[in-house]
Enzyme design. Structure first.
Site: not given
Length: 407
Positions: A22, A144, A172, A291, A318
Site C-alpha cells: 500500500k 509522521s 519512520s 505499523d 493513527k
C-alpha cells in the site's frame, strides 16, 4: 460484521500471494498522476489505494477519503500544485480529529493556498492549486513521515525542486527512504544526508516506465505472528517478497528471529518457519517501523512473554489511538499493560481469557493483529470488515491456511 475465529493448527507449507505494498502503491499513484508515462504493476488492492486512485482521477470539487490518512496527506500536497483547480478534501469523523497543520504550514511556506473549513489544524481543507515558487522548508522530525513524503512527492514538479531541513530525530526514516528511492526509479535526483533532504526537478520524458510493486510487508507481519504461535517446523510461503526491500517493515525478518521464526529468501518470495521457541523477553525500538507494533505486542502477549516496545509516539494519531486500544483489548484478554506517550509495556501472562469479543476501532491493524490469537484461544472480532482498508482478502487467506471462521 462480527467474526468467530477458531483453529487448532495451521496447514503447513501453504503458499499465499499478498497484493502489492500500500505504501509503495500510493506513492506511485501520485507520481503517475504527475508523470503519466509511469506504468504500475502488482498494485495494492486495498481500500486506501482504491480511494487514492479515484481521488486523483476525479472531477468532483469535494473529495471524501474516509479513513485514508495517507491519501489525506499525499492529496493535500498534490492538489496544492494543480494550478487553477480548487478542491475540498474531507474524510471520516476520525480523520477530522487527525492533525494536518504541520504539512499545511510547510506547504504554505512554499506558497500554497490552503484553508481550514472547520477546526484550525484539522481537515476538511479547501485547497486552491497554484505554482509554488519557494524551494526551502523546515519541519520537526518527530512527526509522521507521511508529511515529509507528501512534500517529497511533489518536489520534482516544483520549478526549483525542494530542500527540506528536518529538525531532530527522524521518525519512520525507512518510509522517507522509500519515497526517495521511488523518485530515483523515475529518474529524479535526490540527496539525503543527516537532516537535509534535497530533490531536484525532474527532466521531462515520454518514455514508458514500468515499475512492479513488491508485496506488502506490513501484511506479512500477521503471518510472522501466526508462525510464531504455531508448532515447531510449521511453514508458510509468501510470494513476491525480496531481500533488498524498499519497505521499512521488512525488518520483520530480523525481529521475529526473537520469536523463533526464520525467514528464507527464495527467487520469488519468502518461507517462514518456526524453528525454535521464543526468547524469554521482548524489547524493541520501533521508531522506524511503528505499523508493526500491534502485531508484535499481540505475539508477545500470546506467548506469555514480557514485552516493551518504544518509539511509538505516532500511534496516537493513527486510525485510532493505537496504544490505548492495545491496552484496552489486551486487558480484556487478561493481560497487564501500561502505556506512555511513546511506549507500551506488557507483563508476562500465563492465561488468556477465552471467547472475548475484541473491538477494532475502525482500525484495520487492530483486527488483523489480534486474529493470530485464535491459535491460543477462541475469540470474536467486531467490525471485522475493516481489514479491507489495507488487505481485503485477509479472512479468506486465513481460511485457506486452516483457520475456522464463521460470521
Amino acid at each position: 460484521m462480527l467474526l468467530n475465529i477458531l483453529t487448532s493448527q495451521i496447514y503447513t507449507n501453504k503458499t499465499l500471494i499478498i497484493s502489492g505494498s500500500k505504501s509503495e502503491t500510493n506513492r506511485l499513484l501520485l507520481l503517475q498522476a504527475l508523470y503519466p508515462e509511469i506504468c504500475i504493476e502488482n498494485r495494492s488492492t486495498s481500500d486506501d489505494s482504491i480511494l487514492m486512485h479515484q481521488a486523483l482521477n476525479s472531477e468532483l470539487s469535494t473529495l471524501d477519503i474516509h479513513h485514508a490518512g495517507t491519501a489525506m496527506r499525499f492529496l493535500t500536497a498534490y492538489f496544492s500544485i494543480q494550478e487553477g483547480k480548487e478542491v475540498v478534501l474531507t474524510g471520516s469523523e476520525r480523520m477530522k480529529q487527525r492533525p494536518i497543520y504541520i504539512l499545511v504550514d510547510a506547504l504554505k511556506a512554499l506558497g500554497a493556498s490552503i484553508e481550514y473549513m472547520e477546526n484550525p489544524g484539522f481537515p476538511p481543507l479547501k485547497i486552491k492549486g497554484k505554482n509554488l515558487n519557494n524551494a526551502k522548508v523546515s519541519l520537526e522530525a518527530n512527526v509522521s513521515s507521511q508529511y515529509i513524503s507528501a512534500l517529497l512527492l511533489i518536489a520534482p514538479k516544483l520549478p526549483k525542486g525542494l530542500e527540506i531541513e528536518v529538525k531532530g530525530k527522524i521518525t519512520s526514516r525507512p518510509y522517507i527512504e522509500m519515497t526517495l528511492q521511488l523518485l530515483n526509479k523515475i529518474g529524479v535526483e535526490t540527496y539525503f544526508k543527516e537532516n537535509l533532504i534535497k530533490v531536484l526537478p525532474k527532466k521531462e520524458s515520454n518514455e514508458p516506465l514500468h515499475i512492479t510493486v513488491e508485496s506488502d510487508w506490513s501484511s506479512a507481519s500477521y503471518y510472522y505472528s501466526i508462525i510464531a504461535l504455531s508448532r515447531l517446523n510449521t511453514k508458510i510461503h509468501l510470494k513476491y517478497y525480496q531481500m533488498h526491500s524498499l519497505q521499512g517493515d521488512s525488518v520483520l525478518a530480523e525481529l521475529y528471529e526473537h520469536f523463533g521464526v526464520k525467514t528464507i529468501y527464495e527467487q520469488n518470495g519468502i518461507t517462514l518457519t518456526k524453528y525454535q521457541n521464543a526468547n524469554s523477553s521482548i524489547t524493541f525500538d520501533l521508531n522506524s517501523c511503528p505499523d508493526i507494533a500491534q502485531t508484535i505486542a499481540v505475539t508477545a502477549f500470546a506467548l506469555g512473554l514480557p514485552c516493551s516496545l518504544y518509539g511509538l509516539h505516532t500511534l496516537k494519531i493513527k486510525e485510532t489511538d493505537r496504544l490505548s486500544a492495545l491496552k484496552t483489548e489486551i486487558e480484556k484478554l487478561g493481560g497487564n499493560v501500561t502505556i506512555t506517550k511513546e511506549a507500551i509495556h506488557i507483563q508476562a501472562s500465563s492465561h488468556i481469557n477465552p471467547q472475548v469479543t475484541l473491538e477494532t476501532y475502525n482500525d484495520h491493524r487492530m483486527a488483523m493483529a489480534f486474529a493470530p490469537l485464535a491459535l491460543k484461544s477462541s475469540l470474536q472480532i467486531n467490525h471485522a470488515e475493516v481489514v479491507s482498508k489495507s488487505y481485503p482478502g485477509f479472512w479468506e487467506d486465513l481460511k485457506s491456511i486452516g483457520f475456522q471462521i464463521t460470521q
